[in-house]
Motif scaffolding. Structure first.
Motif, short mmCIF file in Angstrom:
data_model
loop_
_atom_site.label_atom_id
_atom_site.label_comp_id
_atom_site.label_asym_id
_atom_site.label_seq_id
_atom_site.Cartn_x
_atom_site.Cartn_y
_atom_site.Cartn_z
N MET A 1 0.85 -1.17 0.00
CA MET A 1 0.00 0.00 0.00
C MET A 1 0.91 1.24 0.00
O MET A 1 1.86 1.32 0.75
N SER A 2 0.61 2.20 -0.85
CA SER A 2 1.46 3.37 -0.93
C SER A 2 1.30 4.24 0.31
O SER A 2 0.30 4.16 1.04
N GLU A 3 2.27 5.10 0.52
CA GLU A 3 2.27 5.96 1.71
C GLU A 3 1.12 6.95 1.70
O GLU A 3 0.54 7.26 2.74
N ASP A 4 0.74 7.46 0.53
CA ASP A 4 -0.37 8.42 0.44
C ASP A 4 -1.70 7.78 0.83
O ASP A 4 -2.48 8.38 1.57
N ILE A 5 -1.93 6.58 0.34
CA ILE A 5 -3.17 5.88 0.68
C ILE A 5 -3.21 5.55 2.16
O ILE A 5 -4.25 5.69 2.81
N ARG A 6 -2.09 5.15 2.72
CA ARG A 6 -2.02 4.83 4.14
C ARG A 6 -2.27 6.09 4.98
O ARG A 6 -2.97 6.03 5.99
N THR A 7 -1.76 7.22 4.57
CA THR A 7 -1.96 8.47 5.28
C THR A 7 -3.43 8.89 5.24
O THR A 7 -3.99 9.30 6.27
N VAL A 8 -4.05 8.79 4.08
CA VAL A 8 -5.47 9.15 3.95
C VAL A 8 -6.32 8.20 4.79
O VAL A 8 -7.25 8.64 5.49
N ARG A 9 -6.02 6.91 4.74
CA ARG A 9 -6.77 5.93 5.52
C ARG A 9 -6.64 6.21 7.01
O ARG A 9 -7.63 6.17 7.75
N THR A 10 -5.44 6.54 7.47
CA THR A 10 -5.22 6.86 8.87
C THR A 10 -6.03 8.08 9.29
O THR A 10 -6.68 8.08 10.33
N GLN A 67 7.40 8.35 14.69
CA GLN A 67 8.85 8.53 14.78
C GLN A 67 9.48 7.72 15.92
O GLN A 67 10.64 7.33 15.83
N LEU A 68 8.70 7.47 16.96
CA LEU A 68 9.26 6.84 18.16
C LEU A 68 8.95 5.36 18.30
O LEU A 68 9.68 4.63 18.98
N TYR A 69 7.85 4.90 17.72
CA TYR A 69 7.38 3.53 17.92
C TYR A 69 7.14 2.89 16.56
O TYR A 69 6.44 3.45 15.72
N PHE A 70 7.72 1.72 16.35
CA PHE A 70 7.63 1.07 15.05
C PHE A 70 6.80 -0.20 15.08
O PHE A 70 6.92 -1.06 14.22
N GLY A 71 5.94 -0.34 16.08
CA GLY A 71 5.12 -1.53 16.22
C GLY A 71 3.87 -1.48 15.34
O GLY A 71 3.65 -0.55 14.56
N ARG A 72 3.05 -2.48 15.50
CA ARG A 72 1.85 -2.63 14.68
C ARG A 72 0.71 -1.73 15.13
O ARG A 72 -0.22 -1.48 14.37
N PHE A 73 0.74 -1.27 16.35
CA PHE A 73 -0.41 -0.57 16.92
C PHE A 73 -0.21 0.95 16.97
O PHE A 73 -0.68 1.61 17.88
N GLN A 74 0.46 1.51 15.99
CA GLN A 74 0.70 2.95 15.96
C GLN A 74 -0.61 3.73 15.93
O GLN A 74 -0.78 4.70 16.67
N LEU A 75 -1.51 3.33 15.07
CA LEU A 75 -2.79 4.04 14.94
C LEU A 75 -3.62 3.93 16.21
O LEU A 75 -4.19 4.92 16.68
N PHE A 76 -3.66 2.75 16.80
CA PHE A 76 -4.43 2.55 18.03
C PHE A 76 -3.88 3.40 19.17
O PHE A 76 -4.62 4.11 19.85
#
Length: 94
Positions: A1-10, A67-76
């Motif tokens: 998934m491209s970065e733009d789509i991921r940003t919009v989804r977030t 920037q600080l956390y690279f885990g799976r639950f960044q959005l949460f």
């Protein structure tokens, strides 16, 4: 998934979280447990302010956590922290 789509989804997910939580808070406000608040334009202004502040804090915390956390639950984690910080700011200013 491209970065733009991921940003919009977030961003869309954060807006939905803010709208749902604000809608719940306005539903339980004053103990009426109804959506009668929607009949007043002034309440819509307050609703928009709550949503905007919560989205802003979610977005800022997401950028910091990214920037600080690279885990799976960044959005949460960013949504949880952003909503809490936004509500603290809103309740302290009232």
């Amino acid at each position: 998934m491209s970065e733009d789509i991921r940003t919009v989804r977030t961003f869309v997910i954060q807006v939905i979280i803010a709208i749902l939580l604000t809608n719940f808070l306005f539903f339980i406000d004053e103990g009426f447990y109804s959506f009668q608040w929607m009949n007043n334009v002034g309440n819509w202004v307050a609703f928009a302010l709550y949503v905007a502040v919560m989205v802003l804090f979610q977005w800022v915390t997401f950028l910091l956590i990214k920037q600080l956390y690279f885990g799976r639950f960044q959005l949460f984690v960013s949504s949880l922290l952003g909503v809490v910080l936004g509500l603290i700011l809103l309740f302290s200013l009232l």
